[in-house]
Scaffold this motif. Structure first.
Motif, PDB file in Angstrom:
ATOM      1  N   GLU A 198       0.918  11.162   6.310  1.00  0.00           N
ATOM      2  CA  GLU A 198       1.044  12.127   5.221  1.00  0.00           C
ATOM      3  C   GLU A 198       2.375  11.857   4.542  1.00  0.00           C
ATOM      4  OE1 GLU A 198       1.528  16.965   4.596  1.00  0.00           O
ATOM      5  OE2 GLU A 198       1.198  16.168   6.586  1.00  0.00           O
ATOM      6  N   CYS A 199       2.363  11.834   3.204  1.00  0.00           N
ATOM      7  CA  CYS A 199       3.615  11.577   2.496  1.00  0.00           C
ATOM      8  C   CYS A 199       3.517  12.060   1.054  1.00  0.00           C
ATOM      9  CB  CYS A 199       3.947  10.079   2.511  1.00  0.00           C
ATOM     10  SG  CYS A 199       5.544   9.706   1.757  1.00  0.00           S
ATOM     11  N   PHE A 200       4.575  12.690   0.597  1.00  0.00           N
ATOM     12  CA  PHE A 200       4.651  13.098  -0.802  1.00  0.00           C
ATOM     13  C   PHE A 200       4.679  11.889  -1.728  1.00  0.00           C
ATOM     14  CE2 PHE A 200       8.867  13.032   1.063  1.00  0.00           C
ATOM     15  CZ  PHE A 200       9.578  12.202   0.204  1.00  0.00           C
ATOM     16  N   CYS A 201       4.959  10.715  -1.172  1.00  0.00           N
ATOM     17  CA  CYS A 201       5.009   9.494  -1.984  1.00  0.00           C
ATOM     18  C   CYS A 201       3.617   8.996  -2.366  1.00  0.00           C
ATOM     19  CB  CYS A 201       5.782   8.393  -1.265  1.00  0.00           C
ATOM     20  SG  CYS A 201       5.011   7.829   0.266  1.00  0.00           S
ATOM     21  N   PHE A 202       2.555   9.549  -1.768  1.00  0.00           N
ATOM     22  CA  PHE A 202       1.203   9.106  -2.084  1.00  0.00           C
ATOM     23  C   PHE A 202       0.750   9.562  -3.471  1.00  0.00           C
ATOM     24  CE2 PHE A 202       0.082   9.200   2.715  1.00  0.00           C
ATOM     25  CZ  PHE A 202       0.706   7.977   2.905  1.00  0.00           C
ATOM     26  N   THR A 203       1.362  10.627  -3.988  1.00  0.00           N
ATOM     27  CA  THR A 203       0.952  11.175  -5.284  1.00  0.00           C
ATOM     28  C   THR A 203       2.179  11.498  -6.134  1.00  0.00           C
ATOM     29  OG1 THR A 203       0.941  13.439  -4.423  1.00  0.00           O
ATOM     30  CG2 THR A 203      -1.147  12.245  -4.364  1.00  0.00           C
ATOM     31  N   GLN A 204       1.948  11.619  -7.425  1.00  0.00           N
ATOM     32  CA  GLN A 204       3.011  12.069  -8.314  1.00  0.00           C
ATOM     33  C   GLN A 204       3.314  13.531  -8.016  1.00  0.00           C
ATOM     34  OE1 GLN A 204       2.025  11.420 -12.423  1.00  0.00           O
ATOM     35  NE2 GLN A 204       1.778   9.220 -12.149  1.00  0.00           N
ATOM     36  N   GLN A 205       4.574  13.886  -8.097  1.00  0.00           N
ATOM     37  CA  GLN A 205       4.987  15.263  -7.873  1.00  0.00           C
ATOM     38  C   GLN A 205       5.376  15.871  -9.216  1.00  0.00           C
ATOM     39  OE1 GLN A 205       4.759  16.711  -4.806  1.00  0.00           O
ATOM     40  NE2 GLN A 205       3.896  14.741  -4.192  1.00  0.00           N
ATOM     41  N   GLN A 206       4.795  17.020  -9.520  1.00  0.00           N
ATOM     42  CA  GLN A 206       5.117  17.720 -10.758  1.00  0.00           C
ATOM     43  C   GLN A 206       5.824  19.012 -10.403  1.00  0.00           C
ATOM     44  OE1 GLN A 206       1.124  17.491 -11.292  1.00  0.00           O
ATOM     45  NE2 GLN A 206       1.155  15.506 -12.267  1.00  0.00           N
TER      46      GLN A 206
ATOM     47  N   ASN B  80      13.932  20.717  -9.173  1.00  0.00           N
ATOM     48  CA  ASN B  80      14.086  20.387 -10.585  1.00  0.00           C
ATOM     49  C   ASN B  80      15.219  21.267 -11.119  1.00  0.00           C
ATOM     50  OD1 ASN B  80      13.903  20.067 -13.354  1.00  0.00           O
ATOM     51  ND2 ASN B  80      11.726  20.553 -13.488  1.00  0.00           N
ATOM     52  N   VAL B  81      16.297  20.662 -11.573  1.00  0.00           N
ATOM     53  CA  VAL B  81      17.463  21.437 -12.011  1.00  0.00           C
ATOM     54  C   VAL B  81      17.456  21.698 -13.520  1.00  0.00           C
ATOM     55  CG1 VAL B  81      18.891  20.677 -10.086  1.00  0.00           C
ATOM     56  CG2 VAL B  81      18.911  19.371 -12.221  1.00  0.00           C
ATOM     57  N   THR B  82      16.333  21.432 -14.178  1.00  0.00           N
ATOM     58  CA  THR B  82      16.236  21.656 -15.621  1.00  0.00           C
ATOM     59  C   THR B  82      15.336  22.843 -15.921  1.00  0.00           C
ATOM     60  OG1 THR B  82      14.284  20.272 -16.010  1.00  0.00           O
ATOM     61  CG2 THR B  82      16.437  19.155 -15.963  1.00  0.00           C
ATOM     62  N   ASP B  83      15.296  23.198 -17.194  1.00  0.00           N
ATOM     63  CA  ASP B  83      14.434  24.292 -17.658  1.00  0.00           C
ATOM     64  C   ASP B  83      13.106  23.775 -18.204  1.00  0.00           C
ATOM     65  OD1 ASP B  83      16.217  26.353 -17.015  1.00  0.00           O
ATOM     66  OD2 ASP B  83      17.358  26.034 -18.860  1.00  0.00           O
ATOM     67  N   ALA B  84      12.748  22.546 -17.853  1.00  0.00           N
ATOM     68  CA  ALA B  84      11.494  21.957 -18.323  1.00  0.00           C
ATOM     69  C   ALA B  84      10.761  21.331 -17.145  1.00  0.00           C
ATOM     70  CB  ALA B  84      11.781  20.885 -19.377  1.00  0.00           C
ATOM     71  N   PRO B  85       9.425  21.353 -17.172  1.00  0.00           N
ATOM     72  CA  PRO B  85       8.669  20.685 -16.105  1.00  0.00           C
ATOM     73  C   PRO B  85       8.847  19.167 -16.194  1.00  0.00           C
ATOM     74  CG  PRO B  85       7.187  21.502 -17.810  1.00  0.00           C
ATOM     75  CD  PRO B  85       8.559  21.976 -18.167  1.00  0.00           C
ATOM     76  N   ILE B  86       8.906  18.533 -15.034  1.00  0.00           N
ATOM     77  CA  ILE B  86       9.095  17.080 -14.962  1.00  0.00           C
ATOM     78  C   ILE B  86       8.219  16.534 -13.839  1.00  0.00           C
ATOM     79  CG2 ILE B  86      10.742  15.212 -14.531  1.00  0.00           C
ATOM     80  CD1 ILE B  86      12.939  17.003 -15.572  1.00  0.00           C
ATOM     81  N   SER B  87       7.682  15.335 -14.060  1.00  0.00           N
ATOM     82  CA  SER B  87       6.881  14.659 -13.041  1.00  0.00           C
ATOM     83  C   SER B  87       7.637  13.444 -12.527  1.00  0.00           C
ATOM     84  CB  SER B  87       5.541  14.212 -13.620  1.00  0.00           C
ATOM     85  OG  SER B  87       4.777  15.334 -13.983  1.00  0.00           O
ATOM     86  N   GLY B  88       7.491  13.195 -11.226  1.00  0.00           N
ATOM     87  CA  GLY B  88       8.148  12.037 -10.625  1.00  0.00           C
ATOM     88  C   GLY B  88       7.281  11.407  -9.561  1.00  0.00           C
ATOM     89  N   GLN B  89       7.620  10.184  -9.220  1.00  0.00           N
ATOM     90  CA  GLN B  89       6.932   9.451  -8.160  1.00  0.00           C
ATOM     91  C   GLN B  89       7.988   8.894  -7.218  1.00  0.00           C
ATOM     92  OE1 GLN B  89       3.346   8.641  -7.850  1.00  0.00           O
ATOM     93  NE2 GLN B  89       4.058   8.099  -5.818  1.00  0.00           N
ATOM     94  N   ALA B  90       7.805   9.107  -5.923  1.00  0.00           N
ATOM     95  CA  ALA B  90       8.741   8.598  -4.926  1.00  0.00           C
ATOM     96  C   ALA B  90       8.274   7.241  -4.427  1.00  0.00           C
ATOM     97  CB  ALA B  90       8.851   9.569  -3.761  1.00  0.00           C
TER      98      ALA B  90
ATOM     99  N   ARG C 252       0.845  -1.187   0.000  1.00  0.00           N
ATOM    100  CA  ARG C 252       0.000   0.000   0.000  1.00  0.00           C
ATOM    101  C   ARG C 252       0.881   1.238   0.000  1.00  0.00           C
ATOM    102  NH1 ARG C 252      -3.148   0.568   4.630  1.00  0.00           N
ATOM    103  NH2 ARG C 252      -1.290  -0.166   5.666  1.00  0.00           N
ATOM    104  N   LEU C 253       1.314   1.661  -1.168  1.00  0.00           N
ATOM    105  CA  LEU C 253       2.228   2.786  -1.262  1.00  0.00           C
ATOM    106  C   LEU C 253       1.515   4.120  -1.420  1.00  0.00           C
ATOM    107  CD1 LEU C 253       4.877   1.278  -3.681  1.00  0.00           C
ATOM    108  CD2 LEU C 253       5.008   1.467  -1.209  1.00  0.00           C
ATOM    109  N   LEU C 254       0.287   4.094  -1.911  1.00  0.00           N
ATOM    110  CA  LEU C 254      -0.359   5.332  -2.308  1.00  0.00           C
ATOM    111  C   LEU C 254      -1.492   5.764  -1.393  1.00  0.00           C
ATOM    112  CD1 LEU C 254      -0.453   4.661  -6.139  1.00  0.00           C
ATOM    113  CD2 LEU C 254       1.268   5.880  -4.817  1.00  0.00           C
ATOM    114  N   SER C 255      -1.552   5.252  -0.182  1.00  0.00           N
ATOM    115  CA  SER C 255      -2.617   5.659   0.719  1.00  0.00           C
ATOM    116  C   SER C 255      -2.082   5.786   2.139  1.00  0.00           C
ATOM    117  CB  SER C 255      -3.769   4.652   0.670  1.00  0.00           C
ATOM    118  OG  SER C 255      -3.314   3.386   1.082  1.00  0.00           O
TER     119      SER C 255
END
Length: 183
Positions: free
Chosen positions: A126-134, A99-109, A43-46
Motif C-alpha cells: 500500500e502506498c500513496f505513491c500509487f495514485t495522484q494526491q489531490q 497544502n500550505v496554499t489557499d488553492a487545491p493542488i495535485s501531486g504525485q510522489a 513499476r511505480l503505480l501498482s
C-alpha cells in the motif's frame, strides 16, 4: 534561382525529418510503458505481492525515511525518521502532507531508495505513491506506506533509506471539499 529552389527543398526535408523524429519520440512513450510492464521494470503505480512471509529474526535493518516536495507548496514529512525492522515483517509507516496554499493542488510522489539496488527488496503493498494526491486548500492528510522488506536483501545491508519526492501534477482535477480528494 536554382540555388533558392535547392534551399527550399533542403528546408522541406529538414522540416519533414523533424516532424518524423517528434512523432517517433511521442510514439515511444506507450511503447516504453508496455515494455516496462512486461519486464517488471519501473513499476511505480501498482502494489507488489509479498511472496515470502518468513521473518528473519536474526537480522535487523534500520530504515530511514525522507520526504521532499519539489516545486509544490506542500509540507511533507515522515512521522518517524527511522525504525528498525526484521526482514520479512510487515511494516507500516505514515507520512504527513499539508497544502500550505489557499488553492487545491495535485501531486504525485516518486520513491527512491538508498542504496539504489535496495528498491528490488522493498515489496510495497500500500502506498500513496500509487495514485495522484489531490489536496484542498490548507488540507492536511496522513498517508500510509505498508511494505515488507524481502529477506533476500543482501546481508551486508544494515541501513536503507526510503525517500519520497512530491511533484506537482499540472491540469489535475479540482478537489471536492467534501471528500478531501479521495474517491
Amino acid at each position: 534561382m536554382s540555388e533558392n529552389l535547392e534551399n527550399r527543398r533542403l528546408l522541406a526535408r529538414l522540416v519533414v525529418a523533424a516532424v518524423v523524429m517528434f512523432g517517433f519520440g511521442f510514439a515511444l512513450v506507450p511503447f516504453y510503458k508496455t515494455i516496462c510492464e512486461v519486464a517488471g521494470i519501473n513499476r511505480l503505480l501498482s502494489p507488489d505481492v509479498a511472496e515470502n512471509t518468513q521473518v528473519d529474526r536474526n537480522r535487523v535493518v534500520t530504515l530511514e525515511f525522507d520526504a521532499n516536495a519539489y516545486g509544490v507548496p506542500w509540507r511533507f514529512r515522515p512521522l518517524k525518521s527511522s525504525i528498525q525492522v526484521h526482514p520479512g515483517e510487515l511494516v507500516r509507516v505514515d507520512y504527513e502532507v499539508e497544502n500550505v496554499t489557499d488553492a487545491p493542488i495535485s501531486g504525485q510522489a516518486i520513491p527512491s531508495y538508498g542504496p539504489d539496488y535496495a528498491a528490488q527488496y522493498v515489496k510495497k503493498l500500500e502506498c500513496f505513491c500509487f495514485t495522484q494526491q489531490q489536496l484542498g486548500a490548507r488540507e492536511r492528510r496522513v498517508m500510509p506506506v505498508a511494505f515488507v522488506l524481502d529477506p533476500a536483501l543482501p546481508a551486508n545491508v544494515h541501513v536503507m533509506t526510503l525517500s519520497y519526492t512530491f511533484f506537482e501534477v499540472e491540469g489535475a482535477v479540482q478537489v471536492d471539499a467534501g471528500t478531501g480528494g479521495q474517491s
